[in-house]
Design a protein around this motif. Sequence first.
Motif, PDB file in Angstrom:
ATOM      1  N   LEU A   1       0.672  -1.847   0.039  1.00 59.87           N
ATOM      2  CA  LEU A   1       0.120   0.119  -0.248  1.00 59.87           C
ATOM      3  C   LEU A   1       0.338   1.336  -0.061  1.00 59.87           C
ATOM      4  O   LEU A   1       0.513   2.400  -0.161  1.00 59.87           O
TER       5      LEU A   1
ATOM      6  N   LEU B   1       2.979   2.308   2.915  1.00 60.00           N
ATOM      7  CA  LEU B   1       2.334   3.372   4.159  1.00 60.00           C
ATOM      8  C   LEU B   1       3.747   4.085   4.140  1.00 60.00           C
ATOM      9  O   LEU B   1       4.006   5.205   5.128  1.00 60.00           O
TER      10      LEU B   1
ATOM     11  N   TRP C   1     -11.606  14.221   1.306  1.00 57.81           N
ATOM     12  CA  TRP C   1     -10.224  13.726  -0.005  1.00 57.81           C
ATOM     13  C   TRP C   1     -10.532  13.122  -0.691  1.00 57.81           C
ATOM     14  O   TRP C   1      -9.000  13.972  -1.291  1.00 57.81           O
TER      15      TRP C   1
ATOM     16  N   GLU D   1       2.577  12.271   1.761  1.00 58.26           N
ATOM     17  CA  GLU D   1       1.539  11.366   0.323  1.00 58.26           C
ATOM     18  C   GLU D   1       1.161   9.829   1.570  1.00 58.26           C
ATOM     19  O   GLU D   1       0.407   9.622   1.296  1.00 58.26           O
ATOM     20  N   ALA D   2       2.761   9.909   2.154  1.00 60.69           N
ATOM     21  CA  ALA D   2       2.417   8.166   2.715  1.00 60.69           C
ATOM     22  C   ALA D   2       1.050   8.686   4.261  1.00 60.69           C
ATOM     23  O   ALA D   2       0.807   7.340   4.086  1.00 60.69           O
TER      24      ALA D   2
ATOM     25  N   ARG E   1      -2.069   8.614   2.614  1.00 59.36           N
ATOM     26  CA  ARG E   1      -2.574   6.717   2.900  1.00 59.36           C
ATOM     27  C   ARG E   1      -3.217   6.037   3.830  1.00 59.36           C
ATOM     28  O   ARG E   1      -4.147   5.737   3.671  1.00 59.36           O
ATOM     29  N   LEU E   2      -1.921   5.868   4.722  1.00 58.56           N
ATOM     30  CA  LEU E   2      -2.669   5.687   5.617  1.00 58.56           C
ATOM     31  C   LEU E   2      -3.638   6.149   6.562  1.00 58.56           C
ATOM     32  O   LEU E   2      -4.483   5.510   7.367  1.00 58.56           O
TER      33      LEU E   2
ATOM     34  N   ARG F   1      -6.401   7.257   5.124  1.00 58.92           N
ATOM     35  CA  ARG F   1      -7.368   6.714   4.333  1.00 58.92           C
ATOM     36  C   ARG F   1      -7.650   5.537   4.751  1.00 58.92           C
ATOM     37  O   ARG F   1      -9.045   5.149   5.007  1.00 58.92           O
ATOM     38  N   LEU F   2      -6.874   4.492   4.719  1.00 55.97           N
ATOM     39  CA  LEU F   2      -6.652   2.923   5.144  1.00 55.97           C
ATOM     40  C   LEU F   2      -7.419   3.325   7.106  1.00 55.97           C
ATOM     41  O   LEU F   2      -8.521   2.637   6.859  1.00 55.97           O
TER      42      LEU F   2
ATOM     43  N   TRP G   1     -10.046  -0.773   1.245  1.00 56.32           N
ATOM     44  CA  TRP G   1      -9.032  -1.197   0.504  1.00 56.32           C
ATOM     45  C   TRP G   1      -9.889  -1.689  -0.623  1.00 56.32           C
ATOM     46  O   TRP G   1     -10.535  -2.600  -0.293  1.00 56.32           O
TER      47      TRP G   1
END
Length: 443
Positions: free
Chosen positions: A99, A101, A229, A242-243, A246-247, A249-250, A256
Amino acid sequence: MTHLTIHEWGHARFSERGLTREHAHALHAAACEHPLAHDDATNILVLGRERIIARQMVGMVSARGCSLEILPKVDPDTAQGEPEGKVRDRLVRMLDVALGLDLDIGAEAAIARQKNTLLEILIDAFATRLLAEVRRGLPRAYRQCEEDLPALRGRLDVTRQFTRNAVRPDRLACRFDQLEADTPLMRIMAAATVFLARHTRSLGTRRKLDELRHALADIPLMPITRLPWQAVRIDRTNRRWEALFRLARLLLQRDWQATHHQTKAPEGLTLLFPMNDLFEKYIAVLLRRALAGSGIEVIDQGGHRACLGAFTGAHLDSGEVFRTKPDIMLRRGREIVAIIDTKWKKLSLDPLDRKHGVSQADVYQLMAYARLYRTAELMLLYPGLPGQGCAERAQFGMAGGSERLRIATADVSLDEKVLAEALRGLVAPPPLVAPVPSTMAAG
């Protein structure tokens, strides 16, 4: 708070380690609410008369007063004896790579993973990383503001000046851009700190989240279901976030590879990952790293060629009726040099089993790919047992052709760099593919 850990395809009986029938029903209800759930969540949890049974999903299911952690398992005879900490550590690394992360969890945190659940590990990783970035400074963006001020700032809004301020000569209708930290990205981060603080049991993690809430006190709080989002834009000014995005959002969206989003805030934090999809993505990312600069492009979930067309009267319609989607394709220029299908299931260890436990349907699928994509190199890739490494288990030739189907395993317990190099040696296609003597029966 009752917490249980089981492996995929495993089960927990009622009254075992404090699991009550009410807990089991609550966990099943939470699974039903997840975006990846099928009818009655039969792909996640099955509620039996005396036990709750896990399927081929891993992660966390949380409900009021209880939580269930589901860890990967390949072989029921050997994985049961493997320490949970090692299995959990492997799952965290697979999620990190697959992913993107960028968790950067070091040796000290690896010790903590022996005791913490997957959810606690991810929340603490988020809090630690966010705290470090906040201390470096918040990303800011210009926001257009309109205010009536005693002195001109920016430019004059003539229309508003001669309407609203016609009787207020001491006020000027100003329109200007102001650099602020109140951005869609930071609103998501602020909401995450409050939401995750309610779902962690670790005092150390909660202290980090409390410090973050104080540092982000000027960012307005929004409900989880209304977070912007789609408004987040990652560019050179906020690339280091950015990472983290992503985390976040997860952890907050829970979807996912799902096709829809939650419509209400979850009561418990549930994170689930289909192991087939996770294994495929993990292998694809490592192959992309291993083959960088080789001239071979790694394409996951690509292709989309139609295998059948429909007859209209006596004519074959060229319309795409049944589409194919190979897991991983290796392409050099316009040529497909190899197709790899990943399967998260164990191969047979029986030396007398000539098929090695490979499904006939999987073989048919690869044979169809060979024709549609005009490639002679095919592979079915399975997870190997810890310590087994990457190895080719069998090789078959397609009757009447030069296509080669290889059966191989990849040991996901290996370090990512070691595994990537082993995968490179395993899948890199030779310049010429010669027919092999053995054949696999089509029937």
